[in-house]
Design a protein around this motif. Structure first.
Motif, PDB file in Angstrom:
ATOM      1  N   SER A 200       0.921  -1.319  -0.012  1.00 40.35           N
ATOM      2  CA  SER A 200       0.065   0.163  -0.145  1.00 40.35           C
ATOM      3  C   SER A 200       0.783   1.259   0.192  1.00 40.35           C
ATOM      4  N   GLY A 201       0.699   1.995  -0.907  1.00 40.72           N
ATOM      5  CA  GLY A 201       1.246   3.651  -0.893  1.00 40.72           C
ATOM      6  C   GLY A 201       2.539   3.396  -1.342  1.00 40.72           C
ATOM      7  N   ALA A 202       3.256   2.344  -1.949  1.00 38.03           N
ATOM      8  CA  ALA A 202       4.424   2.381  -2.369  1.00 38.03           C
ATOM      9  C   ALA A 202       4.873   1.528  -3.656  1.00 38.03           C
ATOM     10  N   VAL A 203       5.815   1.520  -3.911  1.00 37.28           N
ATOM     11  CA  VAL A 203       6.391   0.568  -5.052  1.00 37.28           C
ATOM     12  C   VAL A 203       6.523  -0.834  -4.607  1.00 37.28           C
TER      13      VAL A 203
ATOM     14  N   PHE B 182      -5.082  -7.578   5.885  1.00 35.38           N
ATOM     15  CA  PHE B 182      -5.862  -6.647   6.417  1.00 35.38           C
ATOM     16  C   PHE B 182      -6.863  -6.307   5.492  1.00 35.38           C
ATOM     17  N   SER B 183      -7.571  -6.991   4.558  1.00 35.65           N
ATOM     18  CA  SER B 183      -8.627  -6.557   3.679  1.00 35.65           C
ATOM     19  C   SER B 183      -9.756  -6.688   4.045  1.00 35.65           C
ATOM     20  N   LYS B 184     -10.077  -7.347   5.388  1.00 38.11           N
ATOM     21  CA  LYS B 184     -11.493  -7.543   6.070  1.00 38.11           C
ATOM     22  C   LYS B 184     -11.420  -6.716   7.442  1.00 38.11           C
ATOM     23  N   ALA B 185     -11.992  -5.608   7.545  1.00 33.90           N
ATOM     24  CA  ALA B 185     -12.268  -5.125   8.573  1.00 33.90           C
ATOM     25  C   ALA B 185     -12.972  -5.957   9.798  1.00 33.90           C
ATOM     26  N   GLY B 186     -12.441  -5.571  11.126  1.00 34.62           N
ATOM     27  CA  GLY B 186     -13.306  -6.326  11.993  1.00 34.62           C
ATOM     28  C   GLY B 186     -12.047  -6.181  13.199  1.00 34.62           C
TER      29      GLY B 186
ATOM     30  N   ILE C 101      -8.683  -2.815  12.476  1.00 29.80           N
ATOM     31  CA  ILE C 101      -8.249  -3.037  10.961  1.00 29.80           C
ATOM     32  C   ILE C 101      -9.307  -2.133  10.206  1.00 29.80           C
ATOM     33  N   ALA C 102      -8.745  -1.417   9.408  1.00 32.44           N
ATOM     34  CA  ALA C 102      -9.465  -0.361   8.565  1.00 32.44           C
ATOM     35  C   ALA C 102      -8.793   0.099   7.562  1.00 32.44           C
ATOM     36  N   ASP C 103      -9.491   0.408   5.976  1.00 33.17           N
ATOM     37  CA  ASP C 103      -8.854   0.821   5.014  1.00 33.17           C
ATOM     38  C   ASP C 103      -7.744  -0.313   4.553  1.00 33.17           C
ATOM     39  N   GLY C 104      -7.992  -1.342   4.651  1.00 30.93           N
ATOM     40  CA  GLY C 104      -7.075  -2.337   4.435  1.00 30.93           C
ATOM     41  C   GLY C 104      -5.835  -2.602   5.153  1.00 30.93           C
TER      42      GLY C 104
ATOM     43  N   VAL D 249       0.350   4.294  13.720  1.00 35.39           N
ATOM     44  CA  VAL D 249       1.246   3.323  12.891  1.00 35.39           C
ATOM     45  C   VAL D 249       0.274   2.763  11.980  1.00 35.39           C
ATOM     46  N   GLU D 250       0.600   2.459  10.800  1.00 38.70           N
ATOM     47  CA  GLU D 250      -0.009   1.466   9.792  1.00 38.70           C
ATOM     48  C   GLU D 250       0.858   0.323   9.465  1.00 38.70           C
ATOM     49  N   ILE D 251       0.283  -0.773   9.319  1.00 39.31           N
ATOM     50  CA  ILE D 251       0.835  -2.031   9.099  1.00 39.31           C
ATOM     51  C   ILE D 251       0.261  -2.738   8.158  1.00 39.31           C
TER      52      ILE D 251
END
Length: 247
Positions: free
Chosen positions: A13-16, A36-40, A57-60, A204-206
């Motif tokens: 996400s967000g990068a090459v 993390f494609s499924k929120a929950g 988990i949100a926005d993938g 943090v985003e993972i």
């Protein structure tokens, strides 16, 4: 797109996309794979928030924020100023591949960081470079001063822990290597496995995490590759008087 188990390719996400491959260990079984494609809600056997910090988990992606003021009000330590999380699913010897982004907040004497085993092997990202610390951050065992921490930047990482050796690769960045007896010791405190902490009062985003167990045999080319890596004579870390114990 799911991470390839054979080619170790990342869809980031967000990068090459990066193509990092293990140098030392041979992957055995995939024990965790998460895009993390499924929120929950989080499964505690996979992800364990630390110090009351807030994760969803949100926005993938797996998103982390510091603890609330209400949580801190009754605490004497471990206030959760930095969003922290660990994966108890991580094997004792492992390969870990993931992407992480730290945003906002402020850098501290201990954070942001990435670690393998709580206080076993910790990579501290700073404006003066990245350093690898071992044994409760008592000794510096590797560093790359040219690799300055940049808030808001995606870091794509492949980390390997096998026996007394650790190798950590950053896409478009350095490869850090160290050997230390403590790396082979079992974790005696909380925060087992892969752990991540963000900046103080930051986020943090993972994304795109895969954890593998490893085979007994090393990569056939590892001995030759190890000879080419930069090695640092361990340097004791002198902590300022009056500073709180690192968490």
């Amino acid at each position: 797109m799911k991470t390839s188990l054979l080619a170790f390719a990342l869809s980031l996400s967000g990068a090459v996309a990066a193509d990092l491959k293990p140098l030392m260990a041979q992957p055995d079984q995939v024990v965790l794979q998460d895009d993390f494609s499924k929120a929950g809600p989080l499964e505690k056997t996979r992800w364990e928030p630390r110090q009351g910090t807030q994760w969803v988990i949100a926005d993938g992606m797996l998103l982390g924020k510091p603890s609330t003021a209400e949580f801190r009000a009754n605490r004497k330590n471990h206030f959760g100023y930095e969003p922290r999380i660990s994966s108890p699913a991580t094997p004792t010897q492992c390969i870990a591949q993931f992407s992480v982004r730290f945003s906002g907040g402020s850098e501290t004497a201990i954070a942001p960081f990435i670690e393998l085993g709580h206080h076993i092997c910790r990579l501290h990202l700073t404006k003066n470079g990245v350093e690898m610390l071992a044994d409760h951050e008592s000794v510096k065992v590797a560093e790359a001063r040219e690799f300055k921490f940049e808030p808001g930047k995606w870091y794509h990482v492949l980390a390997e822990l096998k026996g007394e050796e650790v190798v950590v690769q950053f896409a478009d960045g350095p490869t850090l290597y160290a050997k230390n007896a403590v790396f082979a010791k079992p974790v005696e405190s909380g925060g087992h496995g892969l752990g991540i902490a963000g900046p103080k009062d930051g986020t943090v985003e993972i994304d795109n995490v895969t954890l593998w167990s490893v085979k007994a045999e090393e990569q056939a080319t590892w001995a030759a590759k190890r000879d080419t890596l930069v090695k640092l004579e361990p340097v004791p870390v002198v902590k300022a008087k009056g500073k709180a114990k690192a968490e």
